[in-house]
Design a protein around this motif. Structure first.
Motif, PDB file in Angstrom:
ATOM      1  N   GLN A  19      18.918  10.785  10.641  1.00 24.11           N
ATOM      2  CA  GLN A  19      17.847  11.599  11.217  1.00 24.11           C
ATOM      3  C   GLN A  19      16.482  11.001  10.889  1.00 24.11           C
ATOM      4  O   GLN A  19      15.613  10.891  11.753  1.00 24.11           O
ATOM      5  CB  GLN A  19      17.935  13.034  10.698  1.00 24.11           C
ATOM      6  CG  GLN A  19      19.152  13.784  11.193  1.00 24.11           C
ATOM      7  CD  GLN A  19      19.266  15.171  10.600  1.00 24.11           C
ATOM      8  OE1 GLN A  19      18.753  15.455   9.521  1.00 24.11           O
ATOM      9  NE2 GLN A  19      19.949  16.059  11.303  1.00 24.11           N
ATOM     10  N   ALA A 218      12.040  17.982  18.871  1.00 20.16           N
ATOM     11  CA  ALA A 218      12.027  19.224  18.101  1.00 20.16           C
ATOM     12  C   ALA A 218      13.444  19.773  17.933  1.00 20.16           C
ATOM     13  O   ALA A 218      13.836  20.215  16.846  1.00 20.16           O
ATOM     14  CB  ALA A 218      11.136  20.257  18.788  1.00 20.16           C
ATOM     15  N   SER A 222      15.408  19.804  14.241  1.00 20.64           N
ATOM     16  CA  SER A 222      15.820  21.104  13.708  1.00 20.64           C
ATOM     17  C   SER A 222      17.331  21.228  13.577  1.00 20.64           C
ATOM     18  O   SER A 222      17.835  22.178  12.973  1.00 20.64           O
ATOM     19  CB  SER A 222      15.308  22.231  14.615  1.00 20.64           C
ATOM     20  OG  SER A 222      15.932  22.165  15.894  1.00 20.64           O
ATOM     21  N   ALA A 224      19.331  21.828  16.001  1.00 19.22           N
ATOM     22  CA  ALA A 224      19.721  22.959  16.851  1.00 19.22           C
ATOM     23  C   ALA A 224      20.876  22.627  17.784  1.00 19.22           C
ATOM     24  O   ALA A 224      21.535  23.535  18.288  1.00 19.22           O
ATOM     25  CB  ALA A 224      18.513  23.435  17.663  1.00 19.22           C
ATOM     26  N   GLY A 228      23.113  19.139  14.488  1.00 15.56           N
ATOM     27  CA  GLY A 228      22.370  17.953  14.102  1.00 15.56           C
ATOM     28  C   GLY A 228      23.189  16.681  14.117  1.00 15.56           C
ATOM     29  O   GLY A 228      22.703  15.616  13.719  1.00 15.56           O
TER      30      GLY A 228
END
Length: 283
Positions: A19, A218, A222, A224, A228
């Motif tokens: 990430q 975004a 996050s 979401a 992830g």
């Protein structure tokens, strides 16, 4: 570094590093190279811990060689292949680009047919069986009578059961297959189901491309989508197919956003304000 309490910290650290690097890197070459360095160091740390502390229980040893080490080594093999493929690519677009990645996909399929899919071990692993794990995933159990690949003679028998490498290759090839499929699927030719569906023909993006990229990052940051466990490129591909738009190099666009003056999350703030205004209207 790997704590002595659990090897599973290593798997979590891989996700966090992916990430972090994905948000920072502007090109897949840089991203894959940085992941290679990270995973090499991680694997060395894990190996040092194994050699120094050994395994207390059989189940711990089997779990390590069936699940944990292959996840690290599999990702390392995958990112190394991506780096080699990307740095050898002759062009950045066009027919030659498509032909190059199609050739790589065919090579992967041939490799799969020759070395993986017809093996008894592959069927055992794919079926989810565990009854022979004590033969496949414990140190000192390598059986040369089964006619193993010559790679066995280079294996560090203190840190490999041979079959943990087999699992690593399966994991790496699956990741590489998904990567190559996305590469040869032009984003400017939307999925035919979406393209021809009457129910989605009037669905299109009316904000700027930067706004879409801001939203994509975004959602990625996050976690979401898919907890992830899905990359920027795959999320952006889904958005491009759904809204029939081409975003180009999303990494470069994102880095320009990071450096822009004023509000760096302009679209997200606008979304929040619009939603709050909509909520107030219903009061």
């Amino acid at each position: 570094m790997i704590t002595e309490s659990t090897y599973k910290d290593a798997l979590y650290s891989i996700l966090k590093k992916e990430q972090e690097i994905s948000l920072e890197s502007v090109h897949i070459i840089d991203e894959s190279y940085r992941m290679i360095i990270f995973l090499q160091e991680l694997l060395s740390s894990v190996k040092k811990h194994v050699l120094e502390h050994h395994f207390i229980e059989e189940n711990e040893e089997i779990e390590f060689f069936r699940i944990i080490k292959p996840q690290i080594l599999g990702k390392l093999i995958y990112y190394n292949k991506v780096y080699r493929i990307e740095t050898s690519c002759p062009v950045s677009s066009g027919k030659m680009y498509y032909k190059y990645f199609s050739s790589e996909l065919q090579h992967l399929k041939n490799e799969y047919k020759e070395h993986i899919c017809n093996s008894d071990f592959y069927r055992y692993y794919r079926s989810g069986r565990t009854d022979r794990d004590h033969d496949f995933f414990k140190l000192g159990k390598i059986n040369l009578n089964t006619g193993l690949n010559s790679f066995i003679f280079e294996v560090d028998t203190q840190f490999s059961t041979y079959y943990d490498y087999k699992v690593s290759r399966i994991i790496a090839d699956e990741l590489l297959y998904n990567y190559l499929i996305i590469k040869i699927n032009p984003v400017d030719k939307p999925d035919m189901v979406l393209q021809n569906s009457e129910s989605t023909k009037d669905v299109f993006w009316t904000e700027s491309k930067n706004a879409m990229i801001e939203l994509i990052y975004a959602l990625y940051a996050s976690g979401a989508i898919s907890n992830g466990n899905i990359g920027i490129r795959k999320i952006s591909l889904v958005f491009q197919l759904l809204f029939r738009t081409q975003l180009g190099d999303v990494h470069h666009a994102f880095h320009r956003m990071k450096d822009r003056a004023g509000n760096r999350t302009l679209f997200l703030d606008q979304l929040k304000s619009s939603l709050e205004h909509y909520m107030d209207k219903d009061l």
